[in-house]
Design a protein around this motif. Structure first.
Motif, short mmCIF file in Angstrom:
data_model
loop_
_atom_site.label_atom_id
_atom_site.label_comp_id
_atom_site.label_asym_id
_atom_site.label_seq_id
_atom_site.Cartn_x
_atom_site.Cartn_y
_atom_site.Cartn_z
N GLU A 156 -3.00 -21.58 19.35
CA GLU A 156 -3.32 -21.97 20.73
C GLU A 156 -3.67 -23.45 20.80
N PHE B 101 -0.55 -25.63 20.25
CA PHE B 101 0.29 -25.58 21.43
C PHE B 101 -0.28 -26.49 22.52
N ALA B 102 -1.59 -26.45 22.74
CA ALA B 102 -2.24 -27.30 23.74
C ALA B 102 -2.09 -28.77 23.37
N LYS C 106 0.36 -30.09 21.57
CA LYS C 106 1.77 -30.42 21.79
C LYS C 106 2.03 -30.70 23.26
N GLU C 107 1.50 -29.85 24.14
CA GLU C 107 1.69 -30.07 25.57
C GLU C 107 1.06 -31.38 26.02
N LEU C 108 -0.11 -31.70 25.51
CA LEU C 108 -0.80 -32.94 25.86
C LEU C 108 0.01 -34.15 25.41
N GLU D 217 3.27 -34.29 24.75
CA GLU D 217 4.52 -34.35 25.51
C GLU D 217 4.27 -34.83 26.94
N ALA D 218 3.19 -34.39 27.55
CA ALA D 218 2.87 -34.83 28.92
C ALA D 218 2.58 -36.33 28.92
N ASN E 92 5.95 -38.15 28.47
CA ASN E 92 6.78 -38.08 29.67
C ASN E 92 6.22 -38.90 30.83
#
Length: 114
Positions: free
Chosen positions: A94, A97-98, A100-102, A104-105, A108
């Motif tokens: 978890e 994953f969090a 990775k999202e941070l 990538e955000a 981007n």
């Protein structure tokens, strides 16, 4: 009839770095105490004490061959450790994953300092 209680549990036995190295060393082959001792910068007596802790926890077995005692890894008790660690994998998954999202955000949104 219940199995005899071990003197040391697996967690206590692997808490010491020397004992973890001993387990790694014995993973591939059976070894006599003299050969094992030559791999460590401590006395043979100290190595023997560590091997007794591992033996009491069921992590190594010993057998006499002539005048020498040979030791080998018994990995089955490590299953308990694996199960305990597997329980916590969900938390690492978890968090990774969090993260990775941070990342990538941030990537981007142009947050690379350009």
């Amino acid at each position: 009839m219940a199995a005899p209680a071990l003197k040391h549990d697996v967690y206590q036995a692997i808490a010491d770095p020397t004992r973890r190295k001993l387990l790694t060393l014995l993973a591939d082959k059976e070894m006599p105490i003299t050969e094992i001792s030559s791999c460590f910068p401590i006395t043979r007596t100290a190595v023997n004490k560590h091997l007794h802790v591992l033996s009491d926890a069921g992590l190594v077995s010993r057998r006499k061959v002539g005048r020498e005692t040979r030791y080998t890894l018994q990995a089955e008790p490590l299953i308990e450790l694996k199960r305990w660690l597997a329980f916590f994998e969900q938390y690492w998954d978890e968090r990774l994953f969090a993260l990775k999202e941070l990342v990538e955000a941030d990537h981007n949104s142009g947050g690379e300092g350009e």
